[in-house]
Scaffold this active site. Structure first.
Site, PDB file in Angstrom:
ATOM      1  N   ASP A 165       0.852  -1.180   0.000  1.00 12.71           N
ATOM      2  CA  ASP A 165       0.000   0.000   0.000  1.00 12.71           C
ATOM      3  C   ASP A 165       0.889   1.231   0.000  1.00 12.71           C
ATOM      4  O   ASP A 165       2.079   1.134  -0.316  1.00 12.71           O
ATOM      5  CB  ASP A 165      -0.893  -0.043   1.260  1.00 12.71           C
ATOM      6  CG  ASP A 165      -2.255   0.583   1.009  1.00 12.71           C
ATOM      7  OD1 ASP A 165      -2.296   1.803   0.786  1.00 12.71           O
ATOM      8  OD2 ASP A 165      -3.257  -0.151   1.016  1.00 12.71           O
ATOM      9  N   HIS A 231      -4.497   5.743   3.263  1.00  8.85           N
ATOM     10  CA  HIS A 231      -4.835   4.450   2.668  1.00  8.85           C
ATOM     11  C   HIS A 231      -4.212   3.259   3.387  1.00  8.85           C
ATOM     12  O   HIS A 231      -4.897   2.341   3.824  1.00  8.85           O
ATOM     13  CB  HIS A 231      -4.446   4.472   1.190  1.00  8.85           C
ATOM     14  CG  HIS A 231      -5.205   3.512   0.352  1.00  8.85           C
ATOM     15  ND1 HIS A 231      -4.807   2.210   0.200  1.00  8.85           N
ATOM     16  CD2 HIS A 231      -6.338   3.651  -0.365  1.00  8.85           C
ATOM     17  CE1 HIS A 231      -5.667   1.592  -0.594  1.00  8.85           C
ATOM     18  NE2 HIS A 231      -6.604   2.444  -0.951  1.00  8.85           N
ATOM     19  N   SER A 558     -10.740  -1.278  -2.355  1.00 10.46           N
ATOM     20  CA  SER A 558      -9.577  -1.225  -1.466  1.00 10.46           C
ATOM     21  C   SER A 558      -9.943  -1.534  -0.031  1.00 10.46           C
ATOM     22  O   SER A 558      -9.130  -2.068   0.716  1.00 10.46           O
ATOM     23  CB  SER A 558      -8.983   0.195  -1.454  1.00 10.46           C
ATOM     24  OG  SER A 558      -8.028   0.339  -2.449  1.00 10.46           O
TER      25      SER A 558
END
Ligand SMILES: *[C@@H]1O[C@H](CO)[C@@H](O)[C@H](O)[C@H]1NC(C)=O
Ligand SMILES: *[C@@H]1O[C@H](CO)[C@@H](O)[C@H](O)[C@H]1NC(C)=O
Ligand SMILES: *[C@@H]1O[C@H](CO)[C@@H](O)[C@H](O)[C@H]1NC(C)=O
Ligand SMILES: *[C@@H]1O[C@H](CO)[C@@H](O)[C@H](O)[C@H]1NC(C)=O
Ligand SMILES: *[C@@H]1O[C@H](CO)[C@@H](O)[C@H](O)[C@H]1NC(C)=O
Length: 789
Positions: A165, A231, A558
């Site tokens: 990521d 994220h 995601s």
């Protein structure tokens, strides 16, 4: 011994240079950005038969360096002048692919093409993280996901989840190691933070940027795997975050946050950079290391929407190496829905994940002057809002509240303004402009394409975001009267939405482009308005309390992917000997097909989601722990399948590297329909319009068990299962069966039919989705497409 061939000679001649190259790499880790526009990043795939001579080269990296040096237009004098100019080898791959990444000029690439070790030079490519928009939010609830899972499985203790990521926020409460044991002895990874930062929860953190640093400004050695972006922290904490009790959402929804496998370890591999993306060759390098370092599960919330050939796609390549080593891979299906044929990460050895809503909403009702009350959502839930009927008015421009000239105090002051989404302003910008003009409130009507799914935001003023269909009711009421009024009623966090799950519009749909005979996506998980850890909530000025500062809401496949990664970790803990294919089968054959009302799970448009949208169904972790039967596959089983897809030997050998090279001519091909996959796709597109598929199931339930086949298909199909009863006497016993599919009456010329085969025992229902199409989904000329080398 073979006579020396030209490659060996070249290699011998270039040995000195190769050694020099490696030395210079070591000597100058912070290579200068010597990009004069001449050199570009390439992934070079080489032929497997030219696997290096271990007497000649100390490792694969010095062999790759010698190949590179043999074509580099680089006089020795030049090298002496500028050693960094030879720092062309970016990565030398050991496991994921037979090849290397390098910086090359066009001439050098052309020179390479004539070498007999050369297969392909693939220009650099950027992959993306699979989040949608990033609404701002804070706080958390932690509704136990399908309660009861953890007690029986130890919460994934001792399992290592590798997350590729962007960076992570070390020290976040979700990565607290209280109660965590040290990682298992097999763990070989490392933590590139200062030593105090990693702990028994966050056991690895590294950054891969050797390729990215040539492409993008601002990536300078050394890059720590930290990110102020949300994220990586969000996905990692969703997969395996620790319990974080006692926070709240602006006073709503008290709860405890945790990942799906709260006792699993996290190893973060940074391959993405905020606002830039993720470089393919860095992804490959991270996967190369992750499988060697000992991860058990890989969580890949990234991909390429132009889903590529398995032979050149880092996630397919690295994913294959992973499953060969028993590592389970969960990958995002992408956010390019609702159009069909948009799904990414579609290799059959990956679990491809779609995204749906959860049962949690942040409700703001709109009560119209005629007494009708309609539900919308907003993350801003003011406590002190005086609830009363106020004038309900249109935006006087084009209805999208994007023209500040008409958003005046005179037009909107003290009123509730109804705005259509989709104009020049985002919903947050509309809210800010309306607040500026003194409006009392806002109703935002979602665009039609999003259907019933709302992604609520933290608006600057009291507001409700409503689905398009609700918006039309509000508009009709406003049309019916000259003095429309409305009232916003804040109801806070509401759990138990019985319409959920609903597949999000953004969730990418099948069919698979690379293998249309395999149902993709595989499965759906929670991926809309997911609350998990972040460094700090986007756009939030003053968090109402310290814990609220550590959580935010994000949406995307995601977010669905790490849910499945964490659940896979829990299954792996319970069944350490199961192959990745067996874990995948357990998830697929036990997935739910109905929502909380026991109606078929809907897509965003309100209609039942088809198999190409939902995959097998919405994950049911409790049932996946005890699937009864599994469709198993070994890594080698995919080889005759890849031959069946008409990949060339060289391409197959670059995918299955480092298995010994294979030749398709020497094995029976396996058709897509016959891969031992836990779903069935059949095409009735040519005479005699009968398809027979074969499968094998392995008993992982009670030793003595009897399963009877039940077929549920539309009446226009005839499906027979042979044999229709499977009697097992042992655990791990495998039994074969065939499924024959034909039209029941007159053949329909087009369209899709869906059904299922259920193997039913006293304890288990093993459901295999069946998708039948009367036409191929995509032009099938793979027989020529792959014969390039
Ligand atoms: C690591 O340590 C150095 C030197 O003490 C310090 O400057 C740096 O900020 C630290 N980095 C992190 C991520 O803690
Ligand atoms: C949106 O912005 C564009 C470019 O500034 C402008 O031409 C257009 O008129 C705007 N549309 C609306 C509805 O305001
Ligand atoms: C409301 O009236 C406008 C203008 O007459 C019309 O275009 C629109 O379709 C009407 N909307 C509804 C939902 O009735
Ligand atoms: C599945 O196949 C793999 C590889 O052949 C094997 O190791 C495993 O025991 C099999 N069964 C299960 C349930 O994973
Ligand atoms: C597939 O076949 C069509 C028509 O024969 C052709 O136009 C197209 O380029 C082919 N695609 C590939 C990938 O070879």
């Amino acid at each position: 011994m073979d006579p020396p061939n030209p490659t060996r000679l070249a290699a011998l001649l270039s040995l000195r240079v190769a050694v020099f190259l490696l030395a210079s790499l070591l000597a100058s880790p912070a290579a200068a950005h010597n990009d004069h526009g001449l050199h570009r990043n390439y992934l070079i795939i080489v032929r497997t038969p030219y696997e290096y001579d271990r007497d000649l080269f100390k490792d694969v990296s010095s062999w790759h360096a010698s190949l590179l040096a043999s074509v580099c237009d680089m006089a020795e004098e030049e090298l002496d002048k500028d050693p960094s100019a030879m720092a062309r080898l970016i990565y030398s791959y050991r496991h994921v692919v037979n090849g290397f990444a390098a910086r090359l000029t066009d001439e050098e690439v052309r020179a390479m093409e004539s070498r007999d070790w050369f297969v392909k030079a693939i220009p650099e490519k950027t992959y993306r993280l699979m989040t949608t928009h990033t609404p701002q939010m804070l706080g958390l609830t932690g509704k136990a996901f399908h309660g009861g899972l953890w007690g029986k499985s130890n919460m994934g203790e001792g399992i290592i989840i590798g997350v590729l990521d962007d960076g992570i926020r070390p020290g976040h409460p979700s990565f607290d190691a209280t109660g965590m044991k040290p990682p298992p002895a097999k763990w070989k990874g490392r933590c590139d933070f200062n030593s105090s930062v990693c702990n028994n929860k966050l056991i690895g953190a590294r950054s891969f940027y050797e390729s990215a640093k040539w492409k993008w400004q601002g990536i300078d050695d050394p890059v720590l795997p930290v990110s102020e972006g949300s994220h990586g922290t969000h996905t990692s904490s969703t997969a395996a975050g620790a319990f974080v009790p006692g926070a709240n959402v602006m006073g709503n929804g008290l709860g405890t946050a945790s990942g799906m496998a709260p006792r699993a370890h996290i190893a973060l591999y940074q391959v993405c950079f905020e606002d830039k993306g993720c470089d393919r060759d860095d992804i490959l390098a991270a996967l190369d290391d992750a499988v060697e370092e000992g991860v058990d599960v890989l969580s890949l919330s990234l991909g390429d929407d132009e889903a590529g050939d398995f032979a050149y796609d880092p996630i397919a390549l690295g994913g294959y190496t992973a499953i060969m080593k028993g590592v389970f891979v969960s990958a995002a299906g992408g956010n390019m829905g609702p159009q069909h044929a948009t799904v990414a990460n579609e290799a059959p050895w990956l679990l491809t994940v779609a995204a749906a809503t959860t049962d949690r909403r942040f409700v703001v009702s709109v009560k119209l002057g005629n007494g009708v009350e309609l539900d919308g959502e907003s993350l801003f839930q003011p406590k002190d809002f005086l609830s009363m009927q106020r004038p309900l008015v249109r935006d006087l421009s084009d209805g999208t509240c994007s023209d500040e000239k008409v958003l005046t105090p005179q037009n909107v002051g003290g009123k509730i303004v109804v705005c259509d989404a989709g104009g020049n302003f985002t919903a947050l910008e509309m809210g800010a402009a309306l607040r500026e003009a003194g409006a009392a409130g806002m109703v935002v009507i979602n665009i039609q394409e999003f259907g019933s799914v709302i992604q609520p935001k933290a608006h600057a003023l009291p507001a409700s975001q409503v689905p398009y269909s609700v918006g039309q009711k509000i508009r009709a009421y406003m049309n019916s009267t000259d003095d429309a009024t409305g009232e916003l009623i804040f109801k806070g966090t509401v759990l138990g939405n019985r319409d959920s799950p609903v597949v999000a519009a953004f969730s990418s749909r099948g069919p698979s482009k690379q293998n249309q005979g395999i149902l993709k996506p595989d499965i759906t998980g929670p991926g809309v308005n997911i609350i998990a850890g972040v460094p700090r909530p986007a756009g939030l000025m003053t968090p109402p309390n310290p814990l609220a500062a550590n959580f935010d809401i994000l949406s995307g496949t995601s977010m669905a992917t790490p849910h499945l990664s964490g659940i896979a970790a829990v299954i792996k803990k319970a069944h350490p000997t199961w192959s990745p294919a067996a874990i995948k089968s357990a998830l697929i054959t036990t997935a739910d097909t109905t929502d909380h009302r026991r109606k078929p799970i809907a897509a965003h448009d309100g209609y039942p989601a088809n198999l190409l949208t939902l995959g097998a169904g919405f994950v049911n972790p409790m049932k996946a722990l005890r699937p009864g039967l599994v469709y198993n596959l070994s890594a080698a089983d995919y080889v005759p399948y890849l031959c069946g897809l008409r990949y060339s030997d060289h391409e197959i050998n670059s995918i299955i590297h480092p298995l010994p090279p294979v030749s398709c001519a020497q094995m029976p091909l396996v058709a897509q329909k016959d891969l031992n996959y836990p779903s069935i796709t059949a095409f009735l597109d040519q005479a005699p319009y009968v398809v027979t598929v074969s499968r094998e199931v392995t008993n992982v339930g009670r030793a003595r068990s009897v399963y009877v086949a039940q077929v549920e298909v539309p009446s226009l199909l005839s499906v027979t299962v042979t044999p229709d009863t499977l009697r097992f006497t042992k655990v791990n016993e495998a039994k074969r069966f065939t499924v024959t599919i034909r039209p029941a009456g007159a053949r329909k010329e087009k369209g899709i039919a869906e059904g299922q085969l259920k193997w039913v025992s006293h304890k288990n229902v093993v459901r295999t989705p069946i998708l039948v199409s009367y036409r191929k989904f995509v032009q099938d000329n793979s027989s020529t497409a792959h014969l390039t080398h």
